[in-house]
Structures are given as C-alpha cells and as structure tokens.
Scaffold this active site. Sequence first.
Site, PDB file in Angstrom:
ATOM      1  N   CYS A  86      31.203   0.453 -18.212  1.00  0.00           N
ATOM      2  CA  CYS A  86      31.733   0.172 -19.553  1.00  0.00           C
ATOM      3  C   CYS A  86      30.742  -0.648 -20.375  1.00  0.00           C
ATOM      4  CB  CYS A  86      33.069  -0.562 -19.420  1.00  0.00           C
ATOM      5  SG  CYS A  86      33.728  -1.108 -20.991  1.00  0.00           S
ATOM      6  N   CYS A  91      31.364   2.661 -22.517  1.00  0.00           N
ATOM      7  CA  CYS A  91      32.129   2.377 -23.742  1.00  0.00           C
ATOM      8  C   CYS A  91      31.368   1.548 -24.768  1.00  0.00           C
ATOM      9  CB  CYS A  91      33.399   1.602 -23.411  1.00  0.00           C
ATOM     10  SG  CYS A  91      34.109   1.878 -21.789  1.00  0.00           S
ATOM     11  N   LYS A  94      27.933   2.951 -26.100  1.00  0.00           N
ATOM     12  CA  LYS A  94      28.315   4.187 -26.804  1.00  0.00           C
ATOM     13  C   LYS A  94      28.908   3.858 -28.172  1.00  0.00           C
ATOM     14  CE  LYS A  94      32.335   5.456 -26.517  1.00  0.00           C
ATOM     15  NZ  LYS A  94      33.287   6.107 -25.657  1.00  0.00           N
ATOM     16  N   TYR A 223      35.054  14.352 -23.534  1.00  0.00           N
ATOM     17  CA  TYR A 223      34.903  13.362 -24.600  1.00  0.00           C
ATOM     18  C   TYR A 223      33.479  12.795 -24.699  1.00  0.00           C
ATOM     19  CZ  TYR A 223      35.251   9.202 -21.539  1.00  0.00           C
ATOM     20  OH  TYR A 223      35.027   8.227 -20.606  1.00  0.00           O
ATOM     21  N   GLU A 227      31.380  12.978 -28.103  1.00  0.00           N
ATOM     22  CA  GLU A 227      30.974  11.708 -28.721  1.00  0.00           C
ATOM     23  C   GLU A 227      29.461  11.681 -28.959  1.00  0.00           C
ATOM     24  OE1 GLU A 227      34.476   8.758 -27.033  1.00  0.00           O
ATOM     25  OE2 GLU A 227      32.619   8.859 -25.928  1.00  0.00           O
ATOM     26  N   HIS A 482      51.446   1.324 -48.127  1.00  0.00           N
ATOM     27  CA  HIS A 482      50.883   2.258 -49.097  1.00  0.00           C
ATOM     28  C   HIS A 482      49.737   1.607 -49.873  1.00  0.00           C
ATOM     29  CE1 HIS A 482      50.881   5.671 -51.825  1.00  0.00           C
ATOM     30  NE2 HIS A 482      50.858   4.811 -52.828  1.00  0.00           N
ATOM     31  N   GLU A 487      50.556   5.761 -43.163  1.00  0.00           N
ATOM     32  CA  GLU A 487      51.933   5.868 -43.674  1.00  0.00           C
ATOM     33  C   GLU A 487      52.525   7.250 -43.404  1.00  0.00           C
ATOM     34  OE1 GLU A 487      52.509   5.827 -48.082  1.00  0.00           O
ATOM     35  OE2 GLU A 487      50.325   5.818 -48.189  1.00  0.00           O
TER      36      GLU A 487
HETATM   37  P1  FAD Z   1      32.406   0.864 -13.135  1.00  0.00           P
HETATM   38  O1  FAD Z   1      32.595   0.160 -14.412  1.00  0.00           O
HETATM   39  O2  FAD Z   1      31.651   2.130 -13.152  1.00  0.00           O
HETATM   40  O3  FAD Z   1      31.705  -0.173 -12.162  1.00  0.00           O
HETATM   41  C1  FAD Z   1      31.273   0.188 -10.883  1.00  0.00           C
HETATM   42  C2  FAD Z   1      30.100  -0.696 -10.521  1.00  0.00           C
HETATM   43  O4  FAD Z   1      29.859  -0.575  -9.140  1.00  0.00           O
HETATM   44  C3  FAD Z   1      28.797  -0.311 -11.214  1.00  0.00           C
HETATM   45  O5  FAD Z   1      28.262  -1.437 -11.870  1.00  0.00           O
HETATM   46  C4  FAD Z   1      27.892   0.164 -10.092  1.00  0.00           C
HETATM   47  O6  FAD Z   1      26.533  -0.159 -10.307  1.00  0.00           O
HETATM   48  C5  FAD Z   1      28.462  -0.620  -8.914  1.00  0.00           C
HETATM   49  N1  FAD Z   1      28.234  -0.016  -7.610  1.00  0.00           N
HETATM   50  C6  FAD Z   1      28.462   1.284  -7.242  1.00  0.00           C
HETATM   51  N2  FAD Z   1      28.217   1.433  -5.926  1.00  0.00           N
HETATM   52  C7  FAD Z   1      27.841   0.209  -5.463  1.00  0.00           C
HETATM   53  C8  FAD Z   1      27.494  -0.278  -4.170  1.00  0.00           C
HETATM   54  N3  FAD Z   1      27.511   0.503  -3.089  1.00  0.00           N
HETATM   55  N4  FAD Z   1      27.144  -1.575  -4.057  1.00  0.00           N
HETATM   56  C9  FAD Z   1      27.123  -2.399  -5.130  1.00  0.00           C
HETATM   57  N5  FAD Z   1      27.461  -1.991  -6.361  1.00  0.00           N
HETATM   58  C10 FAD Z   1      27.839  -0.710  -6.516  1.00  0.00           C
HETATM   59  N6  FAD Z   1      36.460   4.189 -20.992  1.00  0.00           N
HETATM   60  C11 FAD Z   1      37.256   3.750 -22.009  1.00  0.00           C
HETATM   61  O7  FAD Z   1      38.333   3.209 -21.750  1.00  0.00           O
HETATM   62  N7  FAD Z   1      36.860   3.895 -23.315  1.00  0.00           N
HETATM   63  C12 FAD Z   1      35.676   4.458 -23.652  1.00  0.00           C
HETATM   64  O8  FAD Z   1      35.362   4.581 -24.837  1.00  0.00           O
HETATM   65  C13 FAD Z   1      34.824   4.908 -22.604  1.00  0.00           C
HETATM   66  N8  FAD Z   1      33.607   5.448 -22.896  1.00  0.00           N
HETATM   67  C14 FAD Z   1      32.781   5.839 -21.877  1.00  0.00           C
HETATM   68  C15 FAD Z   1      31.545   6.381 -22.195  1.00  0.00           C
HETATM   69  C16 FAD Z   1      30.691   6.798 -21.202  1.00  0.00           C
HETATM   70  C17 FAD Z   1      29.354   7.379 -21.571  1.00  0.00           C
HETATM   71  C18 FAD Z   1      31.085   6.658 -19.836  1.00  0.00           C
HETATM   72  C19 FAD Z   1      30.174   7.099 -18.738  1.00  0.00           C
HETATM   73  C20 FAD Z   1      32.315   6.111 -19.505  1.00  0.00           C
HETATM   74  C21 FAD Z   1      33.178   5.701 -20.514  1.00  0.00           C
HETATM   75  N9  FAD Z   1      34.436   5.163 -20.236  1.00  0.00           N
HETATM   76  C22 FAD Z   1      35.260   4.759 -21.267  1.00  0.00           C
HETATM   77  C23 FAD Z   1      34.939   5.057 -18.838  1.00  0.00           C
HETATM   78  C24 FAD Z   1      34.787   3.620 -18.315  1.00  0.00           C
HETATM   79  O9  FAD Z   1      33.466   3.194 -18.485  1.00  0.00           O
HETATM   80  C25 FAD Z   1      35.191   3.589 -16.859  1.00  0.00           C
HETATM   81  O10 FAD Z   1      36.497   4.120 -16.743  1.00  0.00           O
HETATM   82  C26 FAD Z   1      35.195   2.177 -16.291  1.00  0.00           C
HETATM   83  O11 FAD Z   1      33.936   1.580 -16.436  1.00  0.00           O
HETATM   84  C27 FAD Z   1      35.580   2.221 -14.812  1.00  0.00           C
HETATM   85  O12 FAD Z   1      35.482   0.952 -14.257  1.00  0.00           O
HETATM   86  P2  FAD Z   1      35.277   0.771 -12.690  1.00  0.00           P
HETATM   87  O13 FAD Z   1      35.466  -0.683 -12.407  1.00  0.00           O
HETATM   88  O14 FAD Z   1      36.085   1.744 -11.942  1.00  0.00           O
HETATM   89  O15 FAD Z   1      33.762   1.192 -12.407  1.00  0.00           O
END
Ligand code: FAD
Length: 503
Positions: A86, A91, A94, A223, A227, A482, A487
Amino acid sequence: MRVRSPEAPRRPPGGAHAAWLLAPGVYMRGASAALADASGRRPLADYDYDLFVIGAGSGGVRAARLTALGGKRVAIAEEFRVGGTCVIRGCVPKKFMVMASEVSHALEIAEGYGWSFDKAKFDWPAFLEAKDVEIARLSGIYAANLGKAGVDLVHGRAVLKDAHTVEILGKNQTITAEKILIATGGRPWKPEDLPGIEYAITSEEAFHLPELPKRILIAGGGYIAVEFAGIFAGLGVETTLIYRGPNILRGFDDDVRAHLAGEIEKRGIKVILGCQHTSLEKTETGIVNHLGNGMAIETDVVMFATGRVPHVRDLGLEAAGVKVDDNGAICVDACSKTTADNIWAIGDVTDRMNLTPVAIREAIAFHETVYRNKPTHFDYEAVATAVFSQPPVGVVGLSESEARHSCPGEVDVYVTRFRPMKYAFTGSDERMLMKLVVDATSQKVVGVHIVGPEAPEMIQLAAIAVKAGLTKAQWDATCAVHPTMAEELVTLKEKQSPNTNAG
Ligand code: FAD
C-alpha cells in the site's frame, strides 16, 4: 509466559541467551537454544517472542502494534520496506500518480472558465523525486510507530522452519515464537511463458520508470490496469489498453463497466477488448506487441497488470503445516487461523478481499480473537471500494446481476447519467453515472454504483447507509445538498424498466 508491559524497557528477548543489537530497538539471537519438552513442544517461556509477524505491510504492522501495545513480546520481519504494498508500491504512490495526471484535465477545464496558460509542462523526474521523498517519510512513520509500540523490527526475508521457528535468510539466524502471523501480501503475476515477456514491466516498475514513455501498452482489465492507463494517458502518453475479456472491470456492475469503457476512450485511451498477446518483440525503436487479432502495436513500454498472486513462494509453509488452496492462497478459517494451530494469516496472502482497509480489519480481528479472547471475524459485506480511473469509480454492495441472484424477490434499479456541472463551459461530453440497486421486497438499497468526479469520496459516505441497511424511502427522506452531483443519489425517482440481462 513472560508478559512485558508496554512501558517495560526493551531488552534482548530470550533471557540468558546471547543477543545482538542489530539496530536501535532490533535484537536478534543467533540461534534459538530453547529445548523441546517430552511432547515435542517448547515450554512457552523459552520462545523468543509471543508473536512473530512476517511482513510489515498494512495487515502485519497493525497486528504487531496492537499486540505489542497489549503487553506481548512481538517482532516483525520485512524483506523490503516497512509499509508494504500500500505505502511503497500500491495505493499511496498510485494515488499520487493519479493526482499528478489529473492536473492535465483540470487545466483543460480551467481554460473553459477563462484561464490561460502559456506553456504547461510536466517534469516526470521532479515528480518521481517528490513522490519518493513522501513515500520514504510515510515508511519512516510506520517504522517509528512499530518502535514506539515496542515491536522489534527484523530486516530480512523470513522463512518458516517449523510451526514455531523462523529463519532470517542470509543472516544465519533463527527466531522462535509462540504464535506466528503470516501477512506477506501478494505479488504481480505475468505469463512467464509468453515469448518476450521479459520486456514487459509490472506495476512495481511503473512507479520508477526512468523517463516518461511516449507510448505505452497496458495488458489487463482489472482496476490496476485501468488506473495506470488513466495515469499515463493523463500525462500525455499515447496509451493502449488491451484485455482478453469482453469488457474491463470484471465483477463490477455491467452498467459501470460499459460506462467507464466509454469514458476512458473519451480521455484518449485506445481500448482493445477480447484480445491478448501472442508475443513481444524488441526492436531498435521500441517493443512490438503482437496481438491475437493480428495487430502489431509498437510502444516504448509494455506493462502487464494481469493479476496478483499470494506471496507464499519459498515461505516454508509445508514445514510449518500451513496449507494453501489451488491458487496458492493460505487457507484460513473465519478468524484467520491457518491449518497450523499456532499460525494465523491475514491480508492479500489469504486472497479474500485484497484491499488495504480489509487487511487492517483482519489484523484487528486477529488481535481480538487471539489476544483479547473475543473470537472476531471481519464482515466482508458492503465493503466500499474505489477505482482511481479517470473518471473514477465508487462502488458498494451488490451489482444489479448479483442482486437479481441473491434478493428473494424483484430488484428495483434507479439509474441516471448526466453531464457534471463543472464541464458546462468545456464542451466536454463526459457523463456521470449513478445507479442504485434496491431489494424490492425489503426496499433496502443493496448496491450503489458511481462513475464520475469524486465518486470515491461519495461512496465512502453512501457505504454507511448501505451497511446500515437503509431503505430507498430513507435515502429519499434525506434532503439534497444543492448544487452537487451527490444530490442525485437522494432524488432518483424513476425506476429503470426491468432488464434481466443487465449486470
Ligand atoms: P502487503 O501490504 O503487500 O505487505 C506484505 C509485506 O510482506 C511486504 O512489505 C513484503 O515485502 C513483505 N514480505 C513478503 N514476504 C516476506 C518474507 N518472507 N519475509 C519478510 N517480509 C516479507 N488497496 C486499496 O484498498 N486501495 C487502493 O487504491 C489500492 N491500490 C493498489 C494499487 C496497486 C498498484 C497494488 C499492487 C495494490 C493496491 N491495493 C489497494 C491493494 C493493497 O495494497 C493491498 O490489499 C494491501 O497492501 C495488502 O496488505 P497486506 O498486509 O496483506 O500485504
């Protein structure tokens, strides 16, 4: 089990075992010396931590902080940058790109209102630098908040060795924990067997292109594809979007899909549907996209936004007894518990609803369930979502076709399409779409769909009414503001004639 109060000074975990200070507040032992008891389980006091979280993204950070603030010993591993998808490559960057891109449209509107500009110019490297400074600031805040909560941050890739042991790759270090939370998110997927796929980038590289291309082709209809098509088109890049399906945004209401496809074409994006690549070919002047329909389109950059997969590769899930489904998503129960008794998983790695606020809510539910003895599961109904296309989309609840399948009786549909007031002086023929889907039996508004300016902001508020189960009459009893676009949502009177084919 030793329980550390939030105020307790940080000390190396593991009692008498040797410990190294890796960075301020970051301790790690070279190897866990804890011994297993006769049952094969380690006595609790011998674990280095009460909770070890893998992945410092939206879900992992929230779970780690809450648990540490509750007095537990918590560590979190991150292999890239704190903040996760994110903040670092999703997010947030982006949205900055969308906002940079939207300025060109605002300038066009401004001219209609009498403004003139000598030469508007966009400086891509300057924008990237400003964006990266802000992203670094936000990542720093996330890391600082972890520290303030008393969470130990471990930089490196964590791999499960068994249900209680994690190895930090390349550091020859193991850490043990009573409980483990997997929050490793997702990663972009592209068809690796497509000839020339090595020339294509994904959204991850799109945030750091050394120069703004003149021509880009984006493959995908979700999406992220839509985007980024809007971002590049708005920045003046000749943009083509190709998608193998019959229309973009699969899963959204069909009126939204059709309306948006038409509107993004008005903004200059060339949309090619029902078609995919047969190969990519690098030439001296660019990359030629060979398509299934016989077309060959040369562009400077090709971006694949063809989906994301759970980030589970080489994570050691098998060794820990954690099962995945056919798509590689970690199998969890309603409270996010995996098939291993002491391991939970939240966020995109479970592929339930891949959104930042959902990952955060799943983290909170995990904490409530595991550490506050209140079994809690997140309610996935009526989660509002936005597509930051240009124009943007805001959606909450059921599409028309979902409502027709799930509502017990008839479904009433109210639709309006109109030109937003701000385009009055521009000659633009852009149209806004607003649609309410109502369960005719209960008269509850079960779906709201908006395409047009400010749709993401509007949908957040509409979601409160949908979540609360308000009826169409209660929407109508709400006095309009309005003159606004919103609205229309409380003044829709005419039902659309039934159309069972509508989406
Ligand atoms: P993540 O945020 O992906 O975090 C996982 C972390 O784990 C990462 O930092 C990674 O490096 C780390 N990791 C992975 N494996 C290991 C390991 N073995 N050891 C140590 N670290 C590790 N969502 C919205 O709600 N609104 C939006 O507008 C939106 N736009 C997006 C745009 C793009 C281009 C993308 C790709 C995603 C977007 N999302 C959006 C989705 C959102 O980013 C994810 O749903 C959210 O970040 C998921 O969170 P998470 O905690 O599951 O994983």
